[in-house]
Design an enzyme around this catalytic site. Sequence first.
Site, PDB file in Angstrom:
ATOM      1  CG  ASP A 136     -33.026   3.192  -4.062  1.00  0.00           C
ATOM      2  OD1 ASP A 136     -33.731   4.002  -4.702  1.00  0.00           O
ATOM      3  OD2 ASP A 136     -32.797   2.034  -4.468  1.00  0.00           O
ATOM      4  CG  ASP A 157     -29.351   6.899 -10.828  1.00  0.00           C
ATOM      5  OD1 ASP A 157     -30.545   6.934 -10.523  1.00  0.00           O
ATOM      6  OD2 ASP A 157     -28.756   5.855 -11.159  1.00  0.00           O
ATOM      7  CD  GLU A 162     -34.441   3.031 -10.419  1.00  0.00           C
ATOM      8  OE1 GLU A 162     -34.684   2.824 -11.608  1.00  0.00           O
ATOM      9  OE2 GLU A 162     -33.259   3.098  -9.988  1.00  0.00           O
ATOM     10  CD  GLU A 163     -30.024   2.902  -8.671  1.00  0.00           C
ATOM     11  OE1 GLU A 163     -29.954   1.975  -9.491  1.00  0.00           O
ATOM     12  OE2 GLU A 163     -29.880   4.099  -8.980  1.00  0.00           O
ATOM     13  CG  HIS A 217      -3.189 -29.591  -5.101  1.00  0.00           C
ATOM     14  ND1 HIS A 217      -2.628 -29.582  -6.345  1.00  0.00           N
ATOM     15  CD2 HIS A 217      -2.196 -29.282  -4.235  1.00  0.00           C
ATOM     16  CE1 HIS A 217      -1.333 -29.286  -6.243  1.00  0.00           C
ATOM     17  NE2 HIS A 217      -1.059 -29.090  -4.958  1.00  0.00           N
ATOM     18  NE  ARG A 264     -29.666  -2.696 -18.321  1.00  0.00           N
ATOM     19  CZ  ARG A 264     -29.943  -1.899 -17.295  1.00  0.00           C
ATOM     20  NH1 ARG A 264     -31.081  -1.204 -17.290  1.00  0.00           N
ATOM     21  NH2 ARG A 264     -29.142  -1.802 -16.284  1.00  0.00           N
ATOM     22  CB  SER A 290     -34.357  -0.651 -17.141  1.00  0.00           C
ATOM     23  OG  SER A 290     -33.656  -1.389 -18.108  1.00  0.00           O
TER      24      SER A 290
END
Lengths: 465, 465
Positions: free
Chosen positions: B87, B124, B157-158, B217, B332, B403
């Site tokens: 993917d 990738d 994976e993504e 508004h 991360r 990661s």
Amino acid sequence: MNINTYIDKHRQRFIDELVELLKIPSVSADPNFKKEVLLTADAVKINLEAAGCDKVEICETPGNPIVYGEKIIDESLPTVLVYGHYDVQPPDPLDLWSSPPFDPVIKKTEIHPEGAIFARGACDDKGQMYMHVKALEIMIQNDELPCNVKFMIEGEEEVGSVSLEWYLEHNQDKLTNDVVLISDTGMISKEVPSITTGLRGLSYVEVEVESSNRDLHSGLYGGAVANPINILSKMIASLHDDDNHITIPGFYDKVDVLSELEREKMAEAPFDLEEYKNHIGINDVHGENGYSTNERNSIRPALDVNGIWGGYTGEGAKTVIPSKAFAKISMRLVPNQDWREITDLFKTHFENIAPKSVKVKVTPHHGGQGYVTPIDSIEYKAADLAFHDVFGKAAVPQRSGGSIPIVSLFEKYLQSKTVLMGFGLNSDAIHSPNEHFGIWNYLKGIETIPYFYKHFTKLYTETNH
Amino acid sequence: MNINTYIDKHRQRFIDELVELLKIPSVSADPNFKKEVLLTADAVKINLEAAGCDKVEICETPGNPIVYGEKIIDESLPTVLVYGHYDVQPPDPLDLWSSPPFDPVIKKTEIHPEGAIFARGACDDKGQMYMHVKALEIMIQNDELPCNVKFMIEGEEEVGSVSLEWYLEHNQDKLTNDVVLISDTGMISKEVPSITTGLRGLSYVEVEVESSNRDLHSGLYGGAVANPINILSKMIASLHDDDNHITIPGFYDKVDVLSELEREKMAEAPFDLEEYKNHIGINDVHGENGYSTNERNSIRPALDVNGIWGGYTGEGAKTVIPSKAFAKISMRLVPNQDWREITDLFKTHFENIAPKSVKVKVTPHHGGQGYVTPIDSIEYKAADLAFHDVFGKAAVPQRSGGSIPIVSLFEKYLQSKTVLMGFGLNSDAIHSPNEHFGIWNYLKGIETIPYFYKHFTKLYTETNH
């Protein structure tokens, strides 16, 4: 005057004509609707002619055209210049509308048991503008027009009336008048007629924060490079301090400060905080420390982000540090704050607070000055008497948080005073999904306007103009 | 070994086959590409069979299928499990691509005078994954496969490998191995081969800030009600202090702190700050005080907004206070930080810092643990020797900021150690527009992999397994 009889007889047609006008999506902010904007100007012209204007023209401007019409009955009588706009706000987000924004439907609501027309522009401002067209028709058909009238209906109000200033500057003779009459504001409630005596100014800018020359992988770069969204958030956050004061240096320098007496008088206007919160579904109000809700949205300036975007906003997850992040930011200003000066202050400040790791671009969109009208003028008195004739009670003067930047332009180019007779309600959801305008309000506006003409002409003549 | 001769002979076919694979838009984050994701799994299956795998299956999972293939030559020999993913990241923003993301083209660049394939997933991870398929073909065709091999190529994976854990848990016997081999990282440069010895963990969440029940508004309400964009900006801003430390209570409690010696060793890796800044076009780096750029994006955790949206984002201006504002935020993490614990800390903190005037919703997307590999293991030595055979020099151990959350899952469910041999470059623009993969790198990867098999089998046998 035989106004009510005429309205009763032509009620359905008055509604149908407005519905037709509302079907054309005259969104001035989106160039894709340019054709529909022009079609709407044509429709306004035809309606002004049908109502009885002698001379109607579509006037070209650097932007969208302005529809001008007039009915001059006697040069020695005073002239009322009616201003309105035929363009509307973008309808987004579309999925929150219960019916399509340009397919008007009439539905009953709690506040409008007689029904309300749901459509973008129903109240702001096609509906309120069209009240004046129908009021003219009644006065002409009943042979009761007491003075001269000019119409100036523009198509860029929702994008800052950029061409109107040009038009005013180039048509000062043609537009001479004794009062400008506008219905583009609201009334406190159906039981409490009101006249808007103050408007906030506006400065609208767009900002861009750029970091890297391309999107970056947030794993490989995260923590080591400036993330433009994080930076933009930090910059936006820093624009208010813990008391919700705006932190731009010099921002408050010229703010008109009201006396305690004026603030006490303001606090007497009917207002129910719980109802206010319930109506818009908020847990709590939020604003500048030391001011009431009604003060925060009228006599005090405000700074709001109107739109923000950057990075991945689709479904699922993408681990990206975007190259750029953007925001649209507007500031509502109060009398004495100059919008061009405030725009400059914003630009300088925003550039100054940017860290070295990013590039910042500030693009001014448009703006306008705040305004306060006197309440001892003959136009105010005429409006007040008109409301009294129809509603049986005096109008409440009220300062509005919104902006009609053109009011100060009328003063500058035409030396005109403006009277703001609004018939919309706060609950009409203008600028929001499901905007609507009560049929009761629409017809009440048509009914009230001729009384303004009558009283204004009388007061004008009596004061020996 | 006759590897180079084989590669020279089949060079064009190796490129063509990868190009075909890159044409299928297997975007796992967007459900609209579900069909293409499945087509890509089919294509991987066919390619594994063609390369010489005996048994290839498309394994159903709760999400996208996993392609499994194996070539077992002798039960007494060690087994290499190759992991990769078919993917790809979403290609947005499309307008920044110089050629369409799924219409691969080969172009020369300064770093890649032999040409690079430009396409989403080129590096990738379709390109790097496919190196292993071709390396297997070479070993089988040359009759030089020294051990058993299993392939496990996933399609999520993504989006956080959500189904992989389920698959590992349910297929522990089938997946037994002696080392997991992955190419989904980078090398320092074409002259400096490197082995990734550390990866950061990840916690990815989506947040929503809601104020009123509808758009308002900004003139009528501005200053008196909470603007969810302003509030969200303030909340995001508060997640870092002035030293760019993350302010979530407990966030750093378990962070693995490196010794001064370790940091000194890290600082010896070749790194040119000016080149780094120029390459991605930034004025200055930006990160946690007290740490170098290489430390900030590897041994230190980070928090980035990956996407933000709310209000009017079209052309022109709309004076609206939106009902809601949204952001996608990822953290991360470094070894010892548990991603589920960090997700909980974030959620609790973000809810706590919300003012009473808004409602906040935090939705966890996915996450994974950080990881550090030893450098005295036989798999590290085998990789190092393989690089030495092909590049003529030892590999540099390096900790990456990215990661691959599944590395710690392999340890948990398969008791496997992982070796990360990456052939991509920082300049390959993975996750960005114009992602590409150098043909030199692609072929160098294919050439190096068989040497890993050779050395690993030898070292494994020598150490009396």
